[in-house]
Write a protein that holds these residues in place. Structure first.
Motif, PDB file in Angstrom:
ATOM      1  N   ILE A 200      -5.218   4.106   1.591  1.00  0.00           N
ATOM      2  CA  ILE A 200      -4.169   3.445   0.821  1.00  0.00           C
ATOM      3  C   ILE A 200      -4.771   2.258   0.076  1.00  0.00           C
ATOM      4  O   ILE A 200      -5.475   1.433   0.654  1.00  0.00           O
ATOM      5  N   SER A 201      -4.481   2.174  -1.233  1.00  0.00           N
ATOM      6  CA  SER A 201      -5.031   1.113  -2.071  1.00  0.00           C
ATOM      7  C   SER A 201      -4.275  -0.187  -1.853  1.00  0.00           C
ATOM      8  O   SER A 201      -3.253  -0.245  -1.157  1.00  0.00           O
ATOM      9  N   SER A 202      -4.764  -1.248  -2.488  1.00  0.00           N
ATOM     10  CA  SER A 202      -4.103  -2.551  -2.393  1.00  0.00           C
ATOM     11  C   SER A 202      -2.703  -2.511  -3.006  1.00  0.00           C
ATOM     12  O   SER A 202      -1.862  -3.356  -2.692  1.00  0.00           O
ATOM     13  N   GLU A 203      -2.444  -1.516  -3.873  1.00  0.00           N
ATOM     14  CA  GLU A 203      -1.121  -1.361  -4.476  1.00  0.00           C
ATOM     15  C   GLU A 203      -0.179  -0.545  -3.600  1.00  0.00           C
ATOM     16  O   GLU A 203       0.974  -0.339  -3.962  1.00  0.00           O
ATOM     17  N   GLY A 204      -0.703  -0.052  -2.464  1.00  0.00           N
ATOM     18  CA  GLY A 204       0.121   0.724  -1.555  1.00  0.00           C
ATOM     19  C   GLY A 204       0.163   2.202  -1.864  1.00  0.00           C
ATOM     20  O   GLY A 204       0.982   2.935  -1.293  1.00  0.00           O
ATOM     21  N   VAL A 205      -0.705   2.682  -2.754  1.00  0.00           N
ATOM     22  CA  VAL A 205      -0.726   4.085  -3.151  1.00  0.00           C
ATOM     23  C   VAL A 205      -1.861   4.792  -2.417  1.00  0.00           C
ATOM     24  O   VAL A 205      -3.011   4.334  -2.438  1.00  0.00           O
TER      25      VAL A 205
END
Length: 345
Positions: free
Chosen positions: A207-212
């Motif tokens: 999961i990326s820092s953007e939550g994706v």
């Protein structure tokens, strides 16, 4: 077309073994077949009445040993990133099933039923990418709709099987279910963030820092590339479910104008390789456990949103090992052969 030299890297995995079976039944003439895995373990596989030893990829010492006409890769991104270019440098057309090359501009990302026109010349990289399994079934179901209507946005949730991470995922699901039934409160989890047995996990990939999550980014980026629509509005939540094989997707499409259900039914019913479940066509709806026709994308629960006549829901199910990987790779090879790309230099 002359008989071809073919190599399969990842021959003992779920996708690799499925690909070999499909290749065996195909009309592709094979002069020489080489099978590779991360380690051979002295394993043998049969193909068209002959027995072949599975070689260890790491034992290749001479670059000439990578010479072949077509090399299918289904051994993971790390293996593809190292060995794919090596095979391609020796003249092979590499058909890769990993995420290693999909977004490279010099690598076509191909679903033959959707964007065969993107593979009319041999790519300079020598590599053709197989899209992500969940992407393939999505774009095949969307193709007739996007070709006919103006699409405003696509929203979806996926329900993805354990086999999405290969044989180890299936084994972990089975072992975890057995451990749970025997009283273990926390079965081991190595292939998934937590145990998948009797559970659902709303995360596939980092999961990326953007939550994706990675799987969600793949769906967006790959769909845009395949359709040639860099501004396609698409967002997804990807969920791992305790199913051995077959991915399912709940897909919501919002069009620019009102949509007629009858026209959507007609488009889906006439789309090659799609099975529509609708009144007077096929009863019920598809489910992973009882899915027949592993070469098809199955679409049911098709309905216009009663609160928004521009919105359409559909339920899309496909065999992720066949439609989502091995079959698509074989169809790419057949497309390459049909377009006479094997003789291009």
């Amino acid at each position: 077309m002359r008989a071809l030299d073919i190599s399969v890297v990842g021959a003992t995995g779920v996708v690799g073994t499925a690909l070999i079976k499909l290749l065996e039944k195909s009309e592709i003439a094979v002069d020489r077949l080489r099978l590779f895995a991360s380690s051979s373990g002295a394993r043998q596989l049969k193909f068209r009445d002959q027995t072949y030893l599975v070689e260890a990829l790491r034992d290749i010492r001479n670059i000439d040993d990578t010479k072949t006409d077509i090399a299918f890769f289904s051994a993971g991104g790390d293996v593809s990133a190292v060995w794919g270019p090596r095979f391609a440098s020796q003249g092979a057309l590499v058909i890769d099933n990993s995420n290693a090359f999909r977004m490279r501009p010099d690598v076509p990302l191909i679903v033959p039923q959707v964007n065969a026109c993107s593979l009319t010349v041999r790519p300079p990289s020598g590599i053709v990418a197989n899209p992500n399994c969940s992407t393939i079934q999505l774009v095949r179901a969307l193709r007739p709709l996007i070709a006919t209507f103006g699409v405003n946005q696509v929203l979806l949730t996926t329900y993805q099987a354990a086999s999405g991470v290969g044989r180890r995922g299936i084994n972990e699901l089975e072992d975890g279910a057995e451990a749970w039934l025997k009283g273990s409160t926390r079965p081991a989890a190595e292939s998934f963030p937590v145990s998948l047995a009797f559970n659902v996990i709303p995360q596939i990939g980092e999961i990326s820092s953007e939550g994706v999550a990675l799987e969600e980014r793949k769906l967006v980026q790959e769909s845009r590339k395949i359709f040639g629509m860099p501004r396609l509005q698409l967002t997804a939540t990807c969920v791992r479910v305790p199913v051995k094989t077959c991915h399912s997707e709940a897909v919501y499409v919002e069009f620019d104008d009102h949509v007629r259900l009858e026209q959507v039914h007609e488009l889906l019913a006439n789309e090659p390789g799609v099975r529509l479940y609708a009144d007077e066509i096929r009863d019920g709806y598809p489910t992973p456990r009882f899915l027949g026709g592993p070469a098809y994308v199955h679409v049911g629960r098709v309905r216009v949103n009663p609160e928004n006549p521009r919105g359409l829901w559909m339920w899309v199910v496909a065999d992720n090992v066949q439609v989502g990987a091995a079959l698509n790779a074989l169809l790419i090879a057949q497309l390459v052969i049909a377009n006479n790309l094997m003789d291009e230099t």
